[in-house]
Scaffold this active site. Structure first.
Site, PDB file in Angstrom:
ATOM      1  N   GLY A 103       0.795  -1.228   0.000  1.00 36.21           N
ATOM      2  CA  GLY A 103       0.000   0.000   0.000  1.00 36.21           C
ATOM      3  C   GLY A 103       0.825   1.273   0.000  1.00 36.21           C
ATOM      4  N   GLY A 105       2.822   2.210  -2.556  1.00 36.11           N
ATOM      5  CA  GLY A 105       3.076   2.690  -3.920  1.00 36.11           C
ATOM      6  C   GLY A 105       4.364   2.185  -4.533  1.00 36.11           C
ATOM      7  N   ALA A 108       4.391   1.750  -8.504  1.00 29.91           N
ATOM      8  CA  ALA A 108       4.376   3.022  -9.240  1.00 29.91           C
ATOM      9  C   ALA A 108       5.710   3.746  -9.088  1.00 29.91           C
ATOM     10  CB  ALA A 108       3.238   3.904  -8.740  1.00 29.91           C
ATOM     11  N   ALA A 109       6.281   3.709  -7.876  1.00 32.22           N
ATOM     12  CA  ALA A 109       7.544   4.430  -7.645  1.00 32.22           C
ATOM     13  C   ALA A 109       8.680   3.797  -8.453  1.00 32.22           C
ATOM     14  CB  ALA A 109       7.881   4.430  -6.156  1.00 32.22           C
ATOM     15  N   ASP A 150      -1.839   6.274  -7.622  1.00 33.32           N
ATOM     16  CA  ASP A 150      -0.464   5.981  -7.193  1.00 33.32           C
ATOM     17  C   ASP A 150       0.554   6.641  -8.122  1.00 33.32           C
ATOM     18  OD1 ASP A 150      -1.676   4.387  -5.311  1.00 33.32           O
ATOM     19  OD2 ASP A 150      -0.438   2.627  -5.688  1.00 33.32           O
TER      20      ASP A 150
HETATM   21  O1  PMV Z   1      -1.683  -0.020  -4.722  1.00 34.87           O
HETATM   22  P1  PMV Z   1      -2.237   0.286  -3.372  1.00 34.87           P
HETATM   23  O2  PMV Z   1      -2.246  -0.874  -2.456  1.00 34.87           O
HETATM   24  O3  PMV Z   1      -1.682   1.522  -2.796  1.00 34.87           O
HETATM   25  O4  PMV Z   1      -3.809   0.582  -3.589  1.00 34.87           O
HETATM   26  C1  PMV Z   1      -4.236   1.594  -4.413  1.00 34.87           C
HETATM   27  C2  PMV Z   1      -5.564   2.093  -4.005  1.00 34.87           C
HETATM   28  C3  PMV Z   1      -6.778   1.403  -4.586  1.00 34.87           C
HETATM   29  O5  PMV Z   1      -7.795   2.395  -4.497  1.00 34.87           O
HETATM   30  C4  PMV Z   1      -7.166   0.204  -3.750  1.00 34.87           C
HETATM   31  C5  PMV Z   1      -6.617   0.975  -6.036  1.00 34.87           C
HETATM   32  C6  PMV Z   1      -6.516   2.111  -7.021  1.00 34.87           C
HETATM   33  O6  PMV Z   1      -6.158   1.839  -8.159  1.00 34.87           O
HETATM   34  O7  PMV Z   1      -6.826   3.258  -6.692  1.00 34.87           O
END
Ligand code: PMV
Length: 311
Positions: A103, A105, A108-109, A150
């Protein structure tokens, strides 16, 4: 050598509902980050990229990597953006202090760090908007239907109020506030939690949409609070957590950490990100951060980060 970096992030309010068009608020976290290093690789065949991720003991040639390999996908997407005829071989090394599938990111990072390092090394640094778009393509591999929050927050590296498909807005912060982040130590792939919410939405659509609407209201009140009196945020986190529990994405480990944080003085707490494991956040007065962090460790957290969110 060319280096690219990107920070971690937490979602303060609105996860999951954001996938269904509601707003959400996220902030970058500088204490953890992903880093990519690109160097020329004279031993390699022209056009090749050696992709190394020592943290996960991975070493793969781009030409041999599977189509769905997330790092290779980001490398291919980036190379497609820059003129590369006759390009010499490159070596890409990726490291990250962001726990994976937690959770914060990490996916993405890592993508943004790679896009930055590679495009800059090849003399065509991409604009942030494009970096974010390419990282979004990578996010699709992690969880099918990403909202885009993210890649947005880690690329622009500032607090955002975000709505899927809209232009992200910089969050107005009136005065600094403090968070303690606690890691359950239980990785949880985003796709599993997102899939669980999707099942619930398909089985009982009006009820689930109503929960999303309630989450959206909490997000709006949180946005006002951040722009005015952040002391409301603890209570709003508790409200958001109760709604996330109704979506079935909390877990016994998360519940234990949330209870420990509140007992140690946090004004409110919630899971952050996809849930079912991963990290939680606690809204905490600066003076109570140490006590909350040690309570989290005692309750089983494998790591904590104390951080300030400032204007
Ligand atoms: O990737 P995470 O675990 O930070 O989750 C992202 C947040 C969600 O809302 C669950 C998914 C999204 O794409 O926004």
């Amino acid at each position: 050598m060319t280096v690219g970096r990107a920070p971690g992030k937490v979602i303060l309010f609105g996860e999951h509902a954001v996938v269904y068009g509601r707003p959400a608020i996220a902030v970058p976290i500088q204490q953890v980050s992903a880093e990519a290093e690109v160097t020329d690789w004279p031993e390699g065949a022209a056009g090749e990229v050696l992709i190394e991720a020592p943290d996960v003991e991975s070493r793969v040639l781009l030409s041999r990597a599977r189509q769905e390999d997330p790092l290779a996908r980001i490398v291919r997407l980036t190379l497609a953006e820059v003129p590369t005829t006759g390009r010499q071989a490159l070596r890409l090394v990726v490291r990250s202090s962001i726990p994976m599938a937690s959770g914060l990111g990490s996916g993405a990072a890592v993508s943004v760090a790679v896009i930055r390092a590679l495009s800059a090394h090849l003399g065509h640094p991409l604009l942030p908007e494009r970096q974010s778009e390419l990282a979004f393509e990578g996010e699709k591999l992690h969880h099918g239907t990403p909202s885009g929050i993210d890649n947005t927050v880690v690329t622009f590296n500032r607090p955002v109020y975000f709505r899927r498909g809209g232009t992200p807005q910089t969050l107005l912060i009136q005065r600094p506030f403090h968070l303690v982040i606690g890691d359950t130590g239980h990785p949880s792939p985003t796709s599993v939690a997102v899939g669980r919410v999707r099942d619930q939405w398909q089985a009982s659509r009006p009820e689930t949409e109503a929960i999303f609407d309630e989450i959206a209201e909490v997000v709006e009140r949180a946005r006002e609070s951040i722009a005015g009196d952040p002391d409301q945020l603890g209570g709003l986190m508790d409200e958001n957590q109760a709604l996330l529990e109704q979506l079935g994405v909390s877990s016994p480990e998360l519940d234990r950490l949330l209870a420990a944080a509140r007992k140690a003085g946090a004004a409110g707490a919630k899971l952050s990100g996809a849930g079912l494991g991963g990290n939680m956040i606690a809204f905490t007065a600066a003076a109570d951060m140490g006590a909350v962090a040690s309570a989290l460790h005692q309750a089983g957290a494998v790591g904590t980060i104390a951080t300030e969110v400032a204007p």
